[in-house]
Every structure is written in C-alpha cells, then in structure tokens.
Design a protein around this motif. Structure first.
Motif, PDB file in Angstrom:
ATOM      1  N   LYS A  39       0.822  -1.206   0.000  1.00 43.55           N
ATOM      2  CA  LYS A  39       0.000   0.000   0.000  1.00 43.55           C
ATOM      3  C   LYS A  39       0.857   1.257   0.000  1.00 43.55           C
ATOM      4  CE  LYS A  39      -4.513  -1.013   2.049  1.00 43.55           C
ATOM      5  NZ  LYS A  39      -5.368  -0.797   3.235  1.00 43.55           N
ATOM      6  N   SER A  40       2.129   1.097   0.331  1.00 43.61           N
ATOM      7  CA  SER A  40       3.007   2.250   0.447  1.00 43.61           C
ATOM      8  C   SER A  40       3.308   2.838  -0.925  1.00 43.61           C
ATOM      9  CB  SER A  40       4.315   1.847   1.136  1.00 43.61           C
ATOM     10  OG  SER A  40       5.226   2.922   1.156  1.00 43.61           O
ATOM     11  N   GLU A  41       3.025   4.111  -1.100  1.00 45.89           N
ATOM     12  CA  GLU A  41       3.329   4.777  -2.369  1.00 45.89           C
ATOM     13  C   GLU A  41       4.829   4.905  -2.561  1.00 45.89           C
ATOM     14  OE1 GLU A  41       2.164   8.897  -4.784  1.00 45.89           O
ATOM     15  OE2 GLU A  41       1.600   8.636  -2.675  1.00 45.89           O
ATOM     16  N   THR A  48       7.386   6.574 -12.954  1.00 47.91           N
ATOM     17  CA  THR A  48       6.530   5.418 -12.790  1.00 47.91           C
ATOM     18  C   THR A  48       6.785   4.415 -13.911  1.00 47.91           C
ATOM     19  OG1 THR A  48       4.757   6.503 -14.035  1.00 47.91           O
ATOM     20  CG2 THR A  48       4.719   6.724 -11.638  1.00 47.91           C
ATOM     21  N   LEU A  52       8.694   3.956  -9.649  1.00 51.47           N
ATOM     22  CA  LEU A  52       7.510   3.907  -8.801  1.00 51.47           C
ATOM     23  C   LEU A  52       6.434   3.043  -9.447  1.00 51.47           C
ATOM     24  CD1 LEU A  52       7.340   7.738  -8.031  1.00 51.47           C
ATOM     25  CD2 LEU A  52       8.314   5.961  -6.569  1.00 51.47           C
ATOM     26  N   SER A  68      -0.158   3.384 -11.134  1.00 51.65           N
ATOM     27  CA  SER A  68      -1.453   3.076 -10.555  1.00 51.65           C
ATOM     28  C   SER A  68      -2.281   2.151 -11.423  1.00 51.65           C
ATOM     29  CB  SER A  68      -2.240   4.366 -10.304  1.00 51.65           C
ATOM     30  OG  SER A  68      -2.386   5.094 -11.516  1.00 51.65           O
TER      31      SER A  68
END
Length: 311
Positions: A147-149, A192, A299, A302
């Motif tokens: 859950k950690s961004e 990302t 990263l 999403s």
C-alpha cells in the motif's frame, strides 16, 4: 488413493488480481474423492514471507547463506476430528468445495518479488490429513502489492524530496592525449512504470576519436542473510545517442522509456532491496573513467498490473 483431486484457489478482489494489506482473501478448497473418506484434518494457511539463499565457495568448503522473514502466517481449519486422531470427519464421495476467508494484516509489507538469490512470496497452502502416513498438500501463490506509495523504509524523506528534482552531473574522460567532457541532465529522479523521460547530454570532444554516448538502465539487487550480503547487477540498454566527431561538441537529447513490466524500487524489506541508476557512458574500453551514473527511482504505476512470477 481415494483422493483423486485436491486443489486450492482464491477469488480476485480487483482488476489487477492483486492483494494488499487489509484486504479480504477468500477462496475455496476442492476435494474429489472416489468414495466416502474419513479424515483427521482439512486446513488452509495464508503466508507471506521473504527468503534469501545463496552459496559461497571457500576453497573446498561450500558455505550456505540463508535467512527468512515472516510477515504473517494465518490458519483456517475447515474440518478437524473432535478426538484429534480418530479420523471421524467425513468427506463424501464425489466433488466437495469448502470456502475459506482470511483478512490480510494491515501492516507495511513489501510487494511480491522474484530476485536472483531471494524472493518475497505470498501463498495459500491447503493440507488434507487422512493419517500420519497419508497427507495431501497443494499450494498456490497470490500477487501482493504494497500500500506504500514510497516503499523506501528509513530513506523515505530524503528520496521523496528529490523525486521531482532535476539532476545534473559532469564527467571528464581521457582518451590518450585528449579528453571528453560529458554534461548529463535528466528531468527528474522518480518515474513510474512505463513513463518516459528526456535526458540531455552535452559532449565536448577534445580528443581525436569519434565518441558515441550510450544510455543504460542499471538494476541492483541486494540480498542479506545473517550479516552477510551479496549483490546482483543487470544492465538494460536504453539506446544510443548520435556520434560526436573528433574536436567537436554536440548536445544530444534522448527520450528514455521505463519498461512497464519493470519491478518498482523498494527498500522496505530487511533482506532484499532493489535499486536503479541511469548510466551514460561513451562505451570505449580505451577511455578512463567514462561513465556517469544518476540515481533513478521506479515507482508503481497506478494502472499497472502486478508482473511478479508465480508458481
């Protein structure tokens, strides 16, 4: 041999097919029996753990380095005989389906990952015990997403501040009596999965050789077991820039694209860490000190699915 099929499966909770801390993990165990069968216990375990393992050769001695860290180990008993050993529970002939439900602990845990000498895995294991001589097991892994961004552990504050900042570096390389100066500028440090980034390279070529800058994505996997560490590195060629003639200068811009299937950077596991750098090099074995490396943080996108291997 009355058990003809024994399997476990889980229900997806989102389009990605991934699970995260706090999610409900539901599924079912399927048993196909050729006749009515007495059993002692039917149970399911949900587990999450990191494990590392590698060997070192020291002369004639082989040294094993191994360690593991458990994140959770949950147990769900579907059937269990009341007298703990008489096999009084009955599985009927034919196909039987037994549902189960777990709640994954809502704590910080790293995502699923497969590395060179270690992995982070989340799994379901069902066990059917008929007697001490007859035990059936089946196992399936499920993809887990943190859950950690920013899964960077103690380095979070320093890294997060610099993710969107422009990066610059200069390096002077020598080719015999001449020299080549590289000035590299990247848009930012954090990207990302699947994102593109422009990298600008100013080449001042004072040598008598033609030079061609090359761009690499460098991956570093670090594994730790009982205070010992081992590293695995890998380089992916991003592309080549235009050649720069002898005694000339040129500024070259390349748009680099992060592969969408690349695992994101993570530092929040005590035994396994994954980091990246962007390397710009002239790629000439005659050059001294020809590389520039800039930190790069990948990263989780999403909209990207989880690309980890499963068994």
């Amino acid at each position: 041999m009355s058990i003809k099929l024994f399997s476990v499966e889980y229900d997806q909770v989102n389009e990605r097919g991934t699970f995260s801390p706090g999610d409900v993990l539901s599924g079912s165990v399927t048993v196909v029996a050729s006749k009515e069968t007495k059993v002692q216990c039917l149970m399911v375990n949900a587990k999450g753990k990191a494990e590392v393992k590698w060997y070192d050769q020291n002369g004639r001695t082989t040294v094993l380095h191994q360690d593991e860290e458990n994140y959770f180990d949950l147990e769900y008993i579907i059937l269990q005989d009341k007298n703990k050993g008489d096999g009084s529970e009955i599985i009927r002939q034919g196909r039987s389906v037994y549902p189960f439900t777990f709640v994954i602990p809502n704590t910080d845990m790293p995502s699923s990952y497969d590395g060179k000498w270690g992995r982070i895995a989340f799994s379901l294991q069902a066990q059917l015990t008929q007697s001490i001589w007859s035990i059936h097991k089946t196992r399936i892994e499920f993809p887990f997403l943190t859950k950690s961004e920013f899964p960077f552990g103690s380095k979070s504050e320093m890294l997060i501040i610099g993710l969107q900042e422009r990066q610059c570096a200069t390096k002077i390389s020598f080719y015999g009596s001449g020299k080549v100066t590289l000035n590299v500028t990247s848009e930012k440090m954090g990207l990302t999965q699947g994102e593109t980034m422009e990298v600008s390279v100013e080449v001042i070529n004072s040598s008598n050789r033609v030079v061609t800058p090359k761009f690499f994505l460098c991956e570093k996997q670090l594994f730790v077991a009982q205070s010992e560490a081992i590293m695995h590195t890998n380089e992916i060629l991003f592309g080549k820039g235009e050649s720069v003639s002898a005694r000339s200068s040129r500024t070259i811009s390349n748009v680099l694209s992060i592969p969408p299937q690349l695992n994101p950077t993570f530092l929040n596991c005590s035994m396994i860490k994954l980091e990246y750098t962007l390397k710009v090099t002239l790629g000439d074995p005659l050059a001294r000190d020809p590389d520039i490396k800039l930190p790069l943080v990948i990263l989780q996108a999403s909209s990207q699915p989880c690309h980890q291997k499963t068994k």
